[in-house]
Motif scaffolding. Structure first.
Motif, short mmCIF file in Angstrom:
data_model
loop_
_atom_site.label_atom_id
_atom_site.label_comp_id
_atom_site.label_asym_id
_atom_site.label_seq_id
_atom_site.Cartn_x
_atom_site.Cartn_y
_atom_site.Cartn_z
N ALA A 18 26.94 23.58 46.78
CA ALA A 18 27.38 24.81 46.09
C ALA A 18 28.90 24.92 46.11
O ALA A 18 29.55 24.51 47.07
N PRO A 19 29.46 25.55 45.09
CA PRO A 19 30.87 25.93 45.17
C PRO A 19 31.01 27.11 46.12
O PRO A 19 30.02 27.77 46.46
N LEU A 20 32.24 27.40 46.54
CA LEU A 20 32.50 28.58 47.36
C LEU A 20 32.94 29.72 46.44
O LEU A 20 34.02 29.64 45.83
N PRO A 21 32.12 30.78 46.32
CA PRO A 21 32.53 31.91 45.49
C PRO A 21 33.65 32.70 46.17
O PRO A 21 33.56 33.02 47.36
N ILE A 72 18.75 45.43 61.51
CA ILE A 72 18.51 44.13 60.90
C ILE A 72 19.04 44.15 59.47
O ILE A 72 18.88 45.16 58.77
N ALA A 73 19.67 43.06 59.06
CA ALA A 73 19.95 42.83 57.64
C ALA A 73 19.23 41.54 57.26
O ALA A 73 19.25 40.57 58.03
N ILE A 74 18.62 41.56 56.10
CA ILE A 74 17.90 40.37 55.62
C ILE A 74 18.51 39.96 54.29
O ILE A 74 18.66 40.79 53.38
N ASP A 75 18.86 38.68 54.17
CA ASP A 75 19.49 38.24 52.92
C ASP A 75 19.23 36.75 52.71
O ASP A 75 18.91 36.01 53.66
N GLY A 76 19.40 36.34 51.48
CA GLY A 76 19.33 34.92 51.13
C GLY A 76 20.67 34.25 51.36
O GLY A 76 21.62 34.86 51.86
N ALA A 77 20.76 32.99 50.99
CA ALA A 77 22.02 32.25 51.10
C ALA A 77 21.99 31.11 50.09
O ALA A 77 20.92 30.70 49.64
N ASP A 78 23.16 30.63 49.76
CA ASP A 78 23.25 29.51 48.82
C ASP A 78 23.30 28.17 49.55
O ASP A 78 22.78 27.17 49.04
N LYS A 125 27.57 32.13 50.61
CA LYS A 125 26.83 33.13 49.87
C LYS A 125 27.66 33.56 48.66
O LYS A 125 28.84 33.30 48.59
N GLY A 126 26.99 34.22 47.71
CA GLY A 126 27.73 34.81 46.61
C GLY A 126 27.47 34.19 45.25
O GLY A 126 28.05 34.64 44.27
N LEU A 127 26.57 33.20 45.18
CA LEU A 127 26.25 32.71 43.82
C LEU A 127 25.55 33.81 43.04
O LEU A 127 25.54 33.79 41.81
N GLY A 128 24.96 34.77 43.77
CA GLY A 128 24.38 35.94 43.11
C GLY A 128 25.39 37.04 42.84
O GLY A 128 25.05 38.09 42.30
N GLY A 129 26.63 36.82 43.27
CA GLY A 129 27.71 37.73 42.90
C GLY A 129 27.92 38.93 43.80
O GLY A 129 28.76 39.78 43.50
N ALA A 130 27.19 39.01 44.91
CA ALA A 130 27.25 40.24 45.73
C ALA A 130 27.97 40.02 47.06
O ALA A 130 27.80 40.80 47.99
N GLY A 158 45.58 38.77 46.09
CA GLY A 158 44.67 38.79 44.94
C GLY A 158 43.24 38.45 45.30
O GLY A 158 42.32 38.71 44.52
N VAL A 159 43.05 37.85 46.48
CA VAL A 159 41.68 37.53 46.93
C VAL A 159 41.09 38.76 47.61
O VAL A 159 41.72 39.35 48.49
N VAL A 160 39.90 39.13 47.19
CA VAL A 160 39.21 40.28 47.79
C VAL A 160 38.35 39.82 48.96
O VAL A 160 38.38 40.40 50.04
N GLU A 161 37.58 38.77 48.75
CA GLU A 161 36.66 38.29 49.81
C GLU A 161 36.15 36.91 49.43
O GLU A 161 36.22 36.51 48.27
N THR A 162 35.67 36.20 50.44
CA THR A 162 35.11 34.88 50.19
C THR A 162 33.62 34.86 50.54
O THR A 162 33.14 35.71 51.29
N GLY A 163 32.92 33.87 50.04
CA GLY A 163 31.50 33.72 50.33
C GLY A 163 31.22 32.92 51.58
O GLY A 163 30.08 32.48 51.79
N LEU A 164 32.24 32.70 52.41
CA LEU A 164 31.99 32.02 53.71
C LEU A 164 31.51 33.07 54.70
O LEU A 164 32.23 34.03 54.99
N PHE A 165 30.33 32.89 55.23
CA PHE A 165 29.76 33.78 56.25
C PHE A 165 29.64 32.95 57.51
O PHE A 165 28.64 32.26 57.73
N LEU A 166 30.70 32.99 58.33
CA LEU A 166 30.76 32.14 59.52
C LEU A 166 30.39 32.96 60.75
O LEU A 166 30.86 34.09 60.91
#
Ligand SMILES: O=C(CO)[C@H](O)[C@H](O)COP(=O)(O)O
Length: 227
Positions: free
Chosen positions: A135-138, A83-89, A99-104, A200-208
Motif C-alpha cells: 500500500a502507499p502511505l496516505p 475499545i476501538a475496533i478498526d480495519g487497516a490497509d 491506514k487511510g486508504l478509506g480516507g478516514a 501543510g501536512v495534517v496527519e499521516t496513515g502511519l499508526f505506530l
C-alpha cells in the motif's frame, strides 16, 4: 473452495466485537471491515445482548451507519475509549499499521490514540513483512498551498500522487486532500516525525505502537496477533 474475503472480514469483525461488554465507550472504525463490526454491534444491541454502549465514529459514513442501527453515537471528548475496533490497509508483524486508504486517517488517529485497546480486524491479505510493501502511505494535506506542500514532501523522497475519485480530487471528511506516497527504505518512526513536522501536512496513515491486537481471518481460521 476457500471462503471469499468478505466472509473472512466478517469473521474477524465478529471476533473483535465479542470483546465488547455492556457499558463500554467505543471507537468505531471506518471501511468495509469496520462496517461488519458496526453491524454486529447493532445486531447485539437490538438483540439485547449488549446495552448502555456509547460510541464515537471515525467518519461520517460510520456515524450514519451506526446511528441507523440504533447505536448511541456522540462527539469526540477526552474520555478514553475502552475499545476501538478498526480495519487497516497493511499490518506489520509488530502490529504497526498503514491506514487511510478509506480516507478516514485523521479521525481514526484522533479516536484511536485515546483507546485503551485498539483492536484491528482484517483478512489475511493485509499482513506484510514491511509497511509500504503493497500500500502507499496516505498523507492528509491542507488544500491551501497544496503544490507547495507536495514539493516539500517530494523533497523528503516521497513519490506519489493526490488521490482522485471518479476523476475528481478526493476530499476527506475534514475538507482536505490525500497524497498517497511511497518512501524508499526509511525508518518509520523518523519518517512519521519528519512528516508531522512538514508544513501543510495534517496527519499521516502511519499508526505506530497503537494496536494491541489484530484478528486476521484466513481460510484456515481467524488468527489472533498480539503486540
Ligand atoms: O484506514 C481505513 C480507512 O481510513 C480502513 O480501516 C482501511 O482502509 C481498511 O479498509 P477495508 O476494511 O475496507 O479494507
Amino acid at each position: 473452495m476457500s471462503p471469499d474475503l468478505e466472509v473472512l472480514k466478517k469473521e474477524a469483525a465478529i471476533r473483535a466485537v465479542s470483546l465488547i461488554e455492556s457499558g463500554m465507550h467505543l471507537g468505531l472504525g471506518t471501511g468495509s471491515t469496520a462496517k461488519y463490526a458496526i453491524e454486529e454491534l447493532g445486531r447485539k444491541v437490538a438483540a439485547g445482548e449488549l446495552s448502555n454502549l456509547t460510541c464515537v465514529a471515525t467518519s461520517q459514513a460510520s456515524d450514519v451507519l451506526a446511528r441507523s442501527l440504533g447505536l448511541d453515537v456522540g462527539p469526540l471528548t477526552p474520555q478514553a475509549f475502552d475499545i476501538a475496533i478498526d480495519g487497516a490497509d497493511e499490518i506489520a508483524p509488530n502490529l504497526d499499521l498503514i491506514k487511510g486508504l478509506g480516507g478516514a486517517l485523521v479521525r481514526e488517529k484522533l479516536v484511536e490514540v485515546q483507546a485503551k485497546r485498539l483492536i484491528i480486524i482484517a483478512d489475511h491479505t493485509k499482513l506484510v513483512q514491511t509497511l509500504g510493501q503493497k500500500a502507499p502511505l496516505p498523507i492528509e494535506v491542507l488544500p491551501f498551498g497544496v503544490d507547495s506542500t507536495l514539493e516539500r514532501l517530494k523533497g523528503l523522497g516521497a513519490v506519489g500522487e493526490l488521490r482522485r475519485q471518479s476523476g475528481e480530487l478526493y476530499i476527506t471528511d475534514n475538507g482536505n486532500l490525500i497524497f498517497d506516497a511511497r518512501f524508499a527504505g526509511q525508518d518509520l518512526a523518523e519518517l512519521e516525525r519528519t512528516l508531522k513536522g512538514t508544513l501543510g501536512v495534517v496527519e499521516t496513515g502511519l499508526f505506530l505502537n497503537m494496536a494491541e491486537r489484530a484478528f486476521v481471518a484466513a481460510p484456515e481460521g481467524v488468527r489472533e496477533v498480539v503486540r
